[in-house]
Design an enzyme around this catalytic site. Structure first.
Site, PDB file in Angstrom:
ATOM      1  N   SER A  37       7.391  55.742  88.114  1.00  0.00           N
ATOM      2  CA  SER A  37       8.445  54.605  88.406  1.00  0.00           C
ATOM      3  C   SER A  37       9.713  54.772  87.488  1.00  0.00           C
ATOM      4  CB  SER A  37       7.759  53.395  88.392  1.00  0.00           C
ATOM      5  OG  SER A  37       7.212  53.043  87.119  1.00  0.00           O
ATOM      6  N   GLY A  71       3.906  54.849  90.094  1.00  0.00           N
ATOM      7  CA  GLY A  71       2.399  54.654  89.646  1.00  0.00           C
ATOM      8  C   GLY A  71       1.814  56.306  89.422  1.00  0.00           C
ATOM      9  N   ASN A 100       1.877  55.957  82.595  1.00  0.00           N
ATOM     10  CA  ASN A 100       0.971  54.983  83.538  1.00  0.00           C
ATOM     11  C   ASN A 100      -0.322  55.142  82.932  1.00  0.00           C
ATOM     12  OD1 ASN A 100       2.385  53.643  85.580  1.00  0.00           O
ATOM     13  ND2 ASN A 100       2.846  55.621  86.164  1.00  0.00           N
ATOM     14  N   ASP A 181       9.315  42.248  85.416  1.00  0.00           N
ATOM     15  CA  ASP A 181       8.113  42.768  84.878  1.00  0.00           C
ATOM     16  C   ASP A 181       8.187  43.074  83.311  1.00  0.00           C
ATOM     17  OD1 ASP A 181       9.193  45.211  85.023  1.00  0.00           O
ATOM     18  OD2 ASP A 181       7.934  45.821  86.624  1.00  0.00           O
ATOM     19  N   HIS A 184      10.165  47.681  83.798  1.00  0.00           N
ATOM     20  CA  HIS A 184      11.113  48.774  84.666  1.00  0.00           C
ATOM     21  C   HIS A 184      12.518  48.367  84.633  1.00  0.00           C
ATOM     22  CE1 HIS A 184       7.063  49.073  86.489  1.00  0.00           C
ATOM     23  NE2 HIS A 184       7.528  50.427  86.576  1.00  0.00           N
TER      24      HIS A 184
END
Length: 208
Positions: A37, A71, A100, A181, A184
């Site tokens: 991502s 992801g 991840n 979040d 990112h």
């Protein structure tokens, strides 16, 4: 007078060889970005993500193909890699994977094993692997984060391949560049990342 059909038959093998050579040369000047991502453009248009901006900045010299999927773990990137190598025949592959895996607490040895296989696949395809250093937030614990971070320089040294700095280390310093979040980068950060990556990657994607 020479028959035109004979001339064409005589030149046909040469023309075919020339077309194949041109096709291979065109394919050779591709940088494939295999990431998650952080490179896919999470919650934004793919055209706003830094690989797309870098492609515009470089005017496709070399062409930048963004094969990143939000992801993706290192194992998932590995599973997609053979098809991507066959489709794009890149000259260079930037490997931006493992984040991840780390966020999910995968054992470092398993992450290293998957990244090793990715590097092996890239090298088997006669492409140059470029490995990006990935780091985890400090709240994942010092012991684990240090073991995770150590994967990348160890593999870079083992395979004698470039280790590209983690662009997020500079993005984290600008809260206005982060999504809510806290993980990112947002669209405002993408031009900065593209410029940073242009600086880091330019010496590594030299043309013969």
């Amino acid at each position: 007078m020479m028959n035109c059909n004979n001339v064409f038959r005589w030149h046909y093998p040469f023309l075919l060889l020339l077309l194949l050579l041109v096709s291979r040369l065109a394919a050779a000047d591709t940088l494939l970005v295999l990431g998650d991502s952080l490179s896919a453009g999470y919650r934004m248009s793919a055209t706003a993500a830094w690989p797309s901006l870098l492609n515009k900045e470089w005017q496709q010299q070399p062409k930048v193909v963004n094969a990143s999927i939000s992801g993706d773990t290192a194992g998932q990137g590995l599973a997609r890699l053979p098809g991507l190598l066959k489709q794009h025949q890149p000259r260079w592959v930037l490997i931006e994977l493992g984040g991840n895996d780390g966020l999910r607490g995968f054992p470092p040895q398993n992450i290293a094993a998957d990244l090793t296989k990715v590097i092996d696949e890239v090298k088997a395809a006669k492409a140059q692997p470029l490995l990006m250093q990935i780091r985890l937030p400090a709240n994942y614990g010092r012991r684990y984060t240090e073991a995770f971070s150590a994967i990348y320089p160890r593999l870079a040294q083992q395979y004698d391949i470039p280790l590209v700095p983690f662009f997020m280390e500079q993005v984290y310093l600008k809260p206005e560049w982060m999504q809510q979040d806290g993980i990112h980068p947002n669209p405002d950060a993408q031009p900065f990342i593209a410029n940073l990556m242009a600086t880091e990657l330019a010496p590594l994607v030299k043309h013969d």
